[in-house]
Design a protein around this motif. Structure first.
Motif, PDB file in Angstrom:
ATOM      1  N   ASP A  50     -10.757  13.403  -1.423  1.00  0.00           N
ATOM      2  CA  ASP A  50      -9.790  14.398  -0.951  1.00  0.00           C
ATOM      3  C   ASP A  50      -8.388  14.139  -1.501  1.00  0.00           C
ATOM      4  O   ASP A  50      -7.394  14.609  -0.938  1.00  0.00           O
ATOM      5  N   GLN A  51      -8.315  13.403  -2.608  1.00  0.00           N
ATOM      6  CA  GLN A  51      -7.005  12.982  -3.114  1.00  0.00           C
ATOM      7  C   GLN A  51      -6.478  13.824  -4.272  1.00  0.00           C
ATOM      8  O   GLN A  51      -5.473  13.469  -4.890  1.00  0.00           O
ATOM      9  N   ASP A  52      -7.119  14.941  -4.564  1.00  0.00           N
ATOM     10  CA  ASP A  52      -6.626  15.876  -5.582  1.00  0.00           C
ATOM     11  C   ASP A  52      -6.322  15.150  -6.891  1.00  0.00           C
ATOM     12  O   ASP A  52      -5.245  15.303  -7.477  1.00  0.00           O
ATOM     13  N   ARG A  53      -7.296  14.338  -7.311  1.00  0.00           N
ATOM     14  CA  ARG A  53      -7.257  13.581  -8.568  1.00  0.00           C
ATOM     15  C   ARG A  53      -6.142  12.525  -8.600  1.00  0.00           C
ATOM     16  O   ARG A  53      -5.858  11.951  -9.646  1.00  0.00           O
ATOM     17  N   GLY A  54      -5.536  12.255  -7.461  1.00  0.00           N
ATOM     18  CA  GLY A  54      -4.493  11.235  -7.369  1.00  0.00           C
ATOM     19  C   GLY A  54      -3.144  11.776  -6.952  1.00  0.00           C
ATOM     20  O   GLY A  54      -2.233  11.008  -6.623  1.00  0.00           O
ATOM     21  N   LEU A  55      -2.989  13.088  -6.930  1.00  0.00           N
ATOM     22  CA  LEU A  55      -1.709  13.677  -6.549  1.00  0.00           C
ATOM     23  C   LEU A  55      -1.333  13.314  -5.112  1.00  0.00           C
ATOM     24  O   LEU A  55      -0.179  12.961  -4.834  1.00  0.00           O
ATOM     25  N   LYS A  56      -2.281  13.377  -4.203  1.00  0.00           N
ATOM     26  CA  LYS A  56      -1.988  13.057  -2.804  1.00  0.00           C
ATOM     27  C   LYS A  56      -1.761  11.568  -2.594  1.00  0.00           C
ATOM     28  O   LYS A  56      -0.994  11.165  -1.704  1.00  0.00           O
ATOM     29  N   THR A  57      -2.383  10.755  -3.415  1.00  0.00           N
ATOM     30  CA  THR A  57      -2.246   9.305  -3.262  1.00  0.00           C
ATOM     31  C   THR A  57      -0.841   8.844  -3.594  1.00  0.00           C
ATOM     32  O   THR A  57      -0.399   7.799  -3.107  1.00  0.00           O
ATOM     33  N   GLN A  58      -0.127   9.598  -4.409  1.00  0.00           N
ATOM     34  CA  GLN A  58       1.220   9.207  -4.802  1.00  0.00           C
ATOM     35  C   GLN A  58       2.158   9.055  -3.610  1.00  0.00           C
ATOM     36  O   GLN A  58       3.115   8.280  -3.670  1.00  0.00           O
ATOM     37  N   SER A  59       1.894   9.769  -2.541  1.00  0.00           N
ATOM     38  CA  SER A  59       2.752   9.701  -1.352  1.00  0.00           C
ATOM     39  C   SER A  59       2.055   9.040  -0.171  1.00  0.00           C
ATOM     40  O   SER A  59       2.491   9.182   0.965  1.00  0.00           O
ATOM     41  N   ASP A  60       0.978   8.316  -0.436  1.00  0.00           N
ATOM     42  CA  ASP A  60       0.219   7.673   0.639  1.00  0.00           C
ATOM     43  C   ASP A  60      -0.107   6.234   0.229  1.00  0.00           C
ATOM     44  O   ASP A  60      -1.154   5.963  -0.346  1.00  0.00           O
ATOM     45  N   SER A  61       0.795   5.320   0.519  1.00  0.00           N
ATOM     46  CA  SER A  61       0.627   3.930   0.087  1.00  0.00           C
ATOM     47  C   SER A  61      -0.562   3.258   0.762  1.00  0.00           C
ATOM     48  O   SER A  61      -1.217   2.399   0.159  1.00  0.00           O
ATOM     49  N   GLN A  62      -0.852   3.647   1.991  1.00  0.00           N
ATOM     50  CA  GLN A  62      -1.998   3.059   2.686  1.00  0.00           C
ATOM     51  C   GLN A  62      -3.307   3.453   2.005  1.00  0.00           C
ATOM     52  O   GLN A  62      -4.185   2.617   1.791  1.00  0.00           O
ATOM     53  N   LYS A  63      -3.429   4.721   1.646  1.00  0.00           N
ATOM     54  CA  LYS A  63      -4.624   5.183   0.949  1.00  0.00           C
ATOM     55  C   LYS A  63      -4.736   4.516  -0.415  1.00  0.00           C
ATOM     56  O   LYS A  63      -5.835   4.123  -0.850  1.00  0.00           O
ATOM     57  N   LEU A  64      -3.621   4.358  -1.111  1.00  0.00           N
ATOM     58  CA  LEU A  64      -3.636   3.702  -2.418  1.00  0.00           C
ATOM     59  C   LEU A  64      -4.178   2.279  -2.290  1.00  0.00           C
ATOM     60  O   LEU A  64      -4.999   1.845  -3.106  1.00  0.00           O
ATOM     61  N   THR A  65      -3.716   1.558  -1.274  1.00  0.00           N
ATOM     62  CA  THR A  65      -4.195   0.188  -1.054  1.00  0.00           C
ATOM     63  C   THR A  65      -5.697   0.171  -0.800  1.00  0.00           C
ATOM     64  O   THR A  65      -6.428  -0.679  -1.345  1.00  0.00           O
ATOM     65  N   GLN A  66      -6.184   1.110  -0.013  1.00  0.00           N
ATOM     66  CA  GLN A  66      -7.614   1.187   0.286  1.00  0.00           C
ATOM     67  C   GLN A  66      -8.417   1.464  -0.982  1.00  0.00           C
ATOM     68  O   GLN A  66      -9.481   0.863  -1.201  1.00  0.00           O
ATOM     69  N   ILE A  67      -7.919   2.361  -1.815  1.00  0.00           N
ATOM     70  CA  ILE A  67      -8.630   2.704  -3.045  1.00  0.00           C
ATOM     71  C   ILE A  67      -8.649   1.525  -4.005  1.00  0.00           C
ATOM     72  O   ILE A  67      -9.693   1.216  -4.597  1.00  0.00           O
ATOM     73  N   ILE A  68      -7.522   0.856  -4.160  1.00  0.00           N
ATOM     74  CA  ILE A  68      -7.481  -0.305  -5.059  1.00  0.00           C
ATOM     75  C   ILE A  68      -8.398  -1.415  -4.547  1.00  0.00           C
ATOM     76  O   ILE A  68      -9.075  -2.083  -5.346  1.00  0.00           O
ATOM     77  N   ASP A  69      -8.442  -1.612  -3.248  1.00  0.00           N
ATOM     78  CA  ASP A  69      -9.371  -2.602  -2.676  1.00  0.00           C
ATOM     79  C   ASP A  69     -10.812  -2.237  -3.014  1.00  0.00           C
ATOM     80  O   ASP A  69     -11.626  -3.111  -3.348  1.00  0.00           O
ATOM     81  N   ALA A  70     -11.132  -0.946  -2.932  1.00  0.00           N
ATOM     82  CA  ALA A  70     -12.486  -0.494  -3.256  1.00  0.00           C
ATOM     83  C   ALA A  70     -12.780  -0.681  -4.745  1.00  0.00           C
ATOM     84  O   ALA A  70     -13.894  -1.053  -5.124  1.00  0.00           O
ATOM     85  N   ILE A  71     -11.780  -0.436  -5.582  1.00  0.00           N
ATOM     86  CA  ILE A  71     -11.942  -0.675  -7.018  1.00  0.00           C
ATOM     87  C   ILE A  71     -12.169  -2.159  -7.284  1.00  0.00           C
ATOM     88  O   ILE A  71     -13.031  -2.537  -8.085  1.00  0.00           O
ATOM     89  N   ASP A  72     -11.413  -3.017  -6.606  1.00  0.00           N
ATOM     90  CA  ASP A  72     -11.585  -4.462  -6.771  1.00  0.00           C
ATOM     91  C   ASP A  72     -13.000  -4.898  -6.388  1.00  0.00           C
ATOM     92  O   ASP A  72     -13.571  -5.798  -7.029  1.00  0.00           O
ATOM     93  N   SER A  73     -13.560  -4.280  -5.370  1.00  0.00           N
ATOM     94  CA  SER A  73     -14.928  -4.617  -4.956  1.00  0.00           C
ATOM     95  C   SER A  73     -15.928  -4.263  -6.041  1.00  0.00           C
ATOM     96  O   SER A  73     -16.840  -5.044  -6.342  1.00  0.00           O
ATOM     97  N   LEU A  74     -15.770  -3.093  -6.642  1.00  0.00           N
ATOM     98  CA  LEU A  74     -16.658  -2.705  -7.737  1.00  0.00           C
ATOM     99  C   LEU A  74     -16.431  -3.583  -8.962  1.00  0.00           C
ATOM    100  O   LEU A  74     -17.378  -3.944  -9.664  1.00  0.00           O
ATOM    101  N   ALA A  75     -15.179  -3.930  -9.225  1.00  0.00           N
ATOM    102  CA  ALA A  75     -14.873  -4.791 -10.367  1.00  0.00           C
ATOM    103  C   ALA A  75     -15.536  -6.153 -10.214  1.00  0.00           C
ATOM    104  O   ALA A  75     -16.021  -6.735 -11.197  1.00  0.00           O
ATOM    105  N   ALA A  76     -15.572  -6.676  -8.991  1.00  0.00           N
ATOM    106  CA  ALA A  76     -16.227  -7.965  -8.743  1.00  0.00           C
ATOM    107  C   ALA A  76     -17.716  -7.873  -9.029  1.00  0.00           C
ATOM    108  O   ALA A  76     -18.313  -8.795  -9.605  1.00  0.00           O
TER     109      ALA A  76
END
Length: 215
Positions: A50-76
């Motif tokens: 629901d992040q409109d390709r990242g546009l909404k994430t630009q103003s939502d630091s909490q969501k950004l942190t959650q997404i990066i954490d999820a990316i880190d999990s896949l990267a591991a």
């Protein structure tokens, strides 16, 4: 999630033979759809859906942190895998990014009387080419051509060679600009997760079509 049940007839008594030591383990009942990689991927895709390709994430630091954490999990999960082989060659469609320039174009395309369509990375490992593409339906496209070189199991170096802004009956060439690298942290038959030299993130899916210049 699949639920595993054993149903016993109400009118019978079920006894396990004394010699049997059979054990039903969770791993024996868990199929591929519940593997750590798939679970982590589904979590990431849910977060960005629901992040409109990242546009909404630009103003939502909490969501950004959650997404990066999820990316880190896949990267591991993908850390020991090779992501720069032939599986990298594809037309990849952007689902989400932190890349400000791309998000700026997507957000402001309406000022030019259009809207941004699919945003693509078109990679051919054998031919050593990369095209970054932003489409503006029905006829517009902006794309940047690059040469690439596989540097390691997960890293690709790139060098921009030219850029083109094209309409239905016109074309405006732009000079090449820049070089860098990107790491494909995770790849499978559906998605790829990327971090680049500027610490930007990109999540892409395999597009249901192949993009080529002039099409």
């Amino acid at each position: 999630m699949a639920t595993n049940c054993i149903f016993l007839p109400a009118t019978s008594i079920f006894r396990l033979p004394r010699r049997s030591h059979a054990t039903i383990t969770r791993s024996s009942l868990t199929d591929q759809s519940q593997s750590p990689a798939v679970a982590a991927k589904r979590h990431l895709l849910s977060l960005i859906s629901d992040q409109d390709r990242g546009l909404k994430t630009q103003s939502d630091s909490q969501k950004l942190t959650q997404i990066i954490d999820a990316i880190d999990s896949l990267a591991a999960i993908g850390r020991s895998t090779v992501t720069t082989d032939k599986s990298l060659s594809a037309t990849w469609r952007m689902l989400w990014t932190t890349e400000k320039e791309q998000l700026f174009i997507i957000k402001n395309a309406s000022f030019f009387g259009t809207s941004a369509g699919d945003v693509l990375q078109v990679i051919d490992v054998e031919q050593k080419t990369l095209n970054n593409v932003i489409t503006f339906p029905p006829d517009g496209v902006f794309f940047v051509r690059s040469d690439i070189q596989v540097a390691s199991a997960q890293r690709v170096n790139f060098r921009f060679t030219s850029a083109v802004l094209r309409g239905k009956i016109w074309e405006f060439p732009l000079p090449p600009f820049g070089q860098g690298w990107f790491d494909s942290l995770y790849i499978d038959d559906e998605i790829r997760v990327v971090q680049d030299i500027r610490k930007d993130y990109l999540v892409v899916e395999r597009a249901p079509y192949s993009w080529k210049e002039g099409i």
